[in-house]
Each structure stands twice: as structure tokens, then as C-alpha cells.
Design a protein around this motif. Sequence first.
Motif, PDB file in Angstrom:
ATOM      1  N   ILE A   1      -2.297  20.510  12.242  1.00 61.43           N
ATOM      2  CA  ILE A   1      -2.483  21.897  12.686  1.00 61.43           C
ATOM      3  C   ILE A   1      -1.840  22.859  11.697  1.00 61.43           C
ATOM      4  CG2 ILE A   1      -1.875  23.547  14.501  1.00 61.43           C
ATOM      5  CD1 ILE A   1      -2.160  21.170  16.480  1.00 61.43           C
ATOM      6  N   ILE A   2      -0.653  22.528  11.211  1.00 63.71           N
ATOM      7  CA  ILE A   2       0.008  23.367  10.202  1.00 63.71           C
ATOM      8  C   ILE A   2      -0.825  23.406   8.924  1.00 63.71           C
ATOM      9  CG2 ILE A   2       2.041  23.535   8.713  1.00 63.71           C
ATOM     10  CD1 ILE A   2       3.680  22.431  11.053  1.00 63.71           C
ATOM     11  N   ALA A   3      -1.392  22.277   8.529  1.00 56.20           N
ATOM     12  CA  ALA A   3      -2.235  22.241   7.331  1.00 56.20           C
ATOM     13  C   ALA A   3      -3.471  23.121   7.509  1.00 56.20           C
ATOM     14  CB  ALA A   3      -2.647  20.803   7.022  1.00 56.20           C
TER      15      ALA A   3
ATOM     16  N   ASN B   1       2.618   6.350  -0.959  1.00 61.26           N
ATOM     17  CA  ASN B   1       1.813   6.649  -2.146  1.00 61.26           C
ATOM     18  C   ASN B   1       1.204   8.051  -2.056  1.00 61.26           C
ATOM     19  OD1 ASN B   1       2.348   4.112  -3.156  1.00 61.26           O
ATOM     20  ND2 ASN B   1       0.493   3.221  -2.313  1.00 61.26           N
ATOM     21  N   TYR B   2       0.775   8.446  -0.857  1.00 61.74           N
ATOM     22  CA  TYR B   2       0.245   9.787  -0.680  1.00 61.74           C
ATOM     23  C   TYR B   2       1.336  10.843  -0.881  1.00 61.74           C
ATOM     24  CZ  TYR B   2      -4.016   7.767   1.198  1.00 61.74           C
ATOM     25  OH  TYR B   2      -5.180   7.068   1.350  1.00 61.74           O
TER      26      TYR B   2
ATOM     27  N   ASN C   1      -0.160  20.623   2.016  1.00 59.36           N
ATOM     28  CA  ASN C   1      -1.048  20.196   3.105  1.00 59.36           C
ATOM     29  C   ASN C   1      -1.149  18.674   3.164  1.00 59.36           C
ATOM     30  OD1 ASN C   1      -1.600  22.758   3.986  1.00 59.36           O
ATOM     31  ND2 ASN C   1      -3.480  22.947   2.810  1.00 59.36           N
ATOM     32  N   LEU C   2      -1.245  18.050   2.016  1.00 62.06           N
ATOM     33  CA  LEU C   2      -1.304  16.591   1.976  1.00 62.06           C
ATOM     34  C   LEU C   2      -0.035  15.983   2.558  1.00 62.06           C
ATOM     35  CD1 LEU C   2      -2.750  13.994   1.130  1.00 62.06           C
ATOM     36  CD2 LEU C   2      -1.722  14.276  -1.143  1.00 62.06           C
ATOM     37  N   ALA C   3       1.101  16.549   2.209  1.00 65.25           N
ATOM     38  CA  ALA C   3       2.368  16.045   2.760  1.00 65.25           C
ATOM     39  C   ALA C   3       2.438  16.266   4.267  1.00 65.25           C
ATOM     40  CB  ALA C   3       3.543  16.726   2.065  1.00 65.25           C
ATOM     41  N   PHE C   4       1.985  17.426   4.744  1.00 68.96           N
ATOM     42  CA  PHE C   4       1.969  17.676   6.188  1.00 68.96           C
ATOM     43  C   PHE C   4       1.112  16.655   6.922  1.00 68.96           C
ATOM     44  CE2 PHE C   4       2.942  22.403   5.550  1.00 68.96           C
ATOM     45  CZ  PHE C   4       4.266  22.242   5.942  1.00 68.96           C
ATOM     46  N   VAL C   5      -0.071  16.373   6.382  1.00 70.51           N
ATOM     47  CA  VAL C   5      -0.979  15.428   7.037  1.00 70.51           C
ATOM     48  C   VAL C   5      -0.407  14.013   6.998  1.00 70.51           C
ATOM     49  CG1 VAL C   5      -3.263  14.366   6.865  1.00 70.51           C
ATOM     50  CG2 VAL C   5      -3.018  16.839   6.673  1.00 70.51           C
ATOM     51  N   VAL C   6       0.229  13.637   5.899  1.00 64.06           N
ATOM     52  CA  VAL C   6       0.823  12.304   5.808  1.00 64.06           C
ATOM     53  C   VAL C   6       1.962  12.148   6.813  1.00 64.06           C
ATOM     54  CG1 VAL C   6       2.187  10.775   4.321  1.00 64.06           C
ATOM     55  CG2 VAL C   6       0.143  11.863   3.439  1.00 64.06           C
ATOM     56  N   PHE C   7       2.837  13.148   6.897  1.00 61.42           N
ATOM     57  CA  PHE C   7       3.928  13.060   7.865  1.00 61.42           C
ATOM     58  C   PHE C   7       3.397  13.079   9.296  1.00 61.42           C
ATOM     59  CE2 PHE C   7       6.815  14.664   4.420  1.00 61.42           C
ATOM     60  CZ  PHE C   7       7.568  13.502   4.341  1.00 61.42           C
ATOM     61  N   SER C   8       2.350  13.830   9.537  1.00 58.81           N
ATOM     62  CA  SER C   8       1.731  13.852  10.854  1.00 58.81           C
ATOM     63  C   SER C   8       1.171  12.483  11.209  1.00 58.81           C
ATOM     64  CB  SER C   8       0.621  14.904  10.874  1.00 58.81           C
ATOM     65  OG  SER C   8      -0.119  14.824  12.057  1.00 58.81           O
ATOM     66  N   ARG C   9       0.540  11.860  10.241  1.00 60.06           N
ATOM     67  CA  ARG C   9      -0.040  10.530  10.463  1.00 60.06           C
ATOM     68  C   ARG C   9       1.052   9.478  10.675  1.00 60.06           C
ATOM     69  NH1 ARG C   9      -5.286   8.607  11.257  1.00 60.06           N
ATOM     70  NH2 ARG C   9      -5.430   6.550  10.359  1.00 60.06           N
ATOM     71  N   MET C  10       2.161   9.616   9.927  1.00 66.73           N
ATOM     72  CA  MET C  10       3.261   8.656  10.059  1.00 66.73           C
ATOM     73  C   MET C  10       3.928   8.746  11.431  1.00 66.73           C
ATOM     74  SD  MET C  10       4.976   8.881   6.256  1.00 66.73           S
ATOM     75  CE  MET C  10       6.521   8.175   6.755  1.00 66.73           C
ATOM     76  N   HIS C  11       4.041   9.960  11.972  1.00 63.99           N
ATOM     77  CA  HIS C  11       4.713  10.141  13.252  1.00 63.99           C
ATOM     78  C   HIS C  11       3.758  10.076  14.439  1.00 63.99           C
ATOM     79  CE1 HIS C  11       8.579  10.905  11.462  1.00 63.99           C
ATOM     80  NE2 HIS C  11       8.021  11.775  10.633  1.00 63.99           N
ATOM     81  N   GLY C  12       2.468  10.036  14.189  1.00 63.60           N
ATOM     82  CA  GLY C  12       1.501   9.843  15.245  1.00 63.60           C
ATOM     83  C   GLY C  12       1.204  11.073  16.094  1.00 63.60           C
ATOM     84  N   ASN C  13       1.420  12.262  15.550  1.00 67.55           N
ATOM     85  CA  ASN C  13       1.060  13.473  16.291  1.00 67.55           C
ATOM     86  C   ASN C  13       0.193  14.362  15.409  1.00 67.55           C
ATOM     87  OD1 ASN C  13       2.874  14.533  14.495  1.00 67.55           O
ATOM     88  ND2 ASN C  13       4.428  15.038  16.007  1.00 67.55           N
ATOM     89  N   LEU C  14      -0.278  15.450  15.988  1.00 67.71           N
ATOM     90  CA  LEU C  14      -1.202  16.327  15.266  1.00 67.71           C
ATOM     91  C   LEU C  14      -0.546  17.599  14.732  1.00 67.71           C
ATOM     92  CD1 LEU C  14      -4.313  16.093  17.593  1.00 67.71           C
ATOM     93  CD2 LEU C  14      -3.950  14.973  15.409  1.00 67.71           C
ATOM     94  N   ASP C  15       0.760  17.713  14.839  1.00 70.48           N
ATOM     95  CA  ASP C  15       1.436  18.949  14.427  1.00 70.48           C
ATOM     96  C   ASP C  15       1.230  19.254  12.947  1.00 70.48           C
ATOM     97  OD1 ASP C  15       2.305  19.206  17.000  1.00 70.48           O
ATOM     98  OD2 ASP C  15       4.333  18.441  16.597  1.00 70.48           O
TER      99      ASP C  15
END
Length: 99
Positions: A59-61, A5-6, A42-56
Motif C-alpha cells: 500500500i505504501i508503494a 537478493n531483492y 518501492n521494491l524494498a517496501f514490497v519485499v519487506f511486506s512479503r517477508m512479514h506477510g502483510n499488505l502495508d
Amino acid sequence: MNPVNYLYLAALLFTIGATGVLIRRNAIVVFMCIELMLNACNLAFVVFSRMHGNLDGQIIAFFTMVVAAAEVVVGLAIIVSLFRSRHSASVDDASLMKL
């Protein structure tokens, strides 16, 4: 909420921003639409980061927000210069700013 949804929200925000950049002629509105597109990324970066369980992605956002802040400073300086010389904030008048 489901992370998909995000991603849909990010795609919608990016589409609204891209449409605003392509349709509008006011420079301030164009810059606001560019910022909307950057926030959608930025929202997409944070969502993908959250889905994969890392902070990359987070940091990019963060670095994208820093670059966006610098872009706003330079962009607003150009808009103020354009407005002072032409008394208009139209994107079409930007080609008239030749030395």
C-alpha cells in the motif's frame, strides 16, 4: 529467489540513482535518477511486506507511485519552462529563474 537478493537489488538501484543525482547536471537525468531511487524504495517496501506477510508495504508503494507521478508532472513543467527561457536543461541554470 531469496528476498535478501531483492533487497540487494534495491540497494544497488538506490545507489545508482543517488550517484546520478549527485553527479549529473541535466535536469531530466536528475529526475530519472530520482524516479530510480523511488522505485528502489518501492521494491524494498514490497519485499519487506512479503517477508512479514502483510499488505502495508504494498500500500505504501502504491501511494509512493502516485506521489512520484505527481512529482513528474510538476518537475517536467518546470524543466519545460526552464528550457523555453534559457534553451538549456542544466540544473545550474535553474537558479536564474527568479521573478
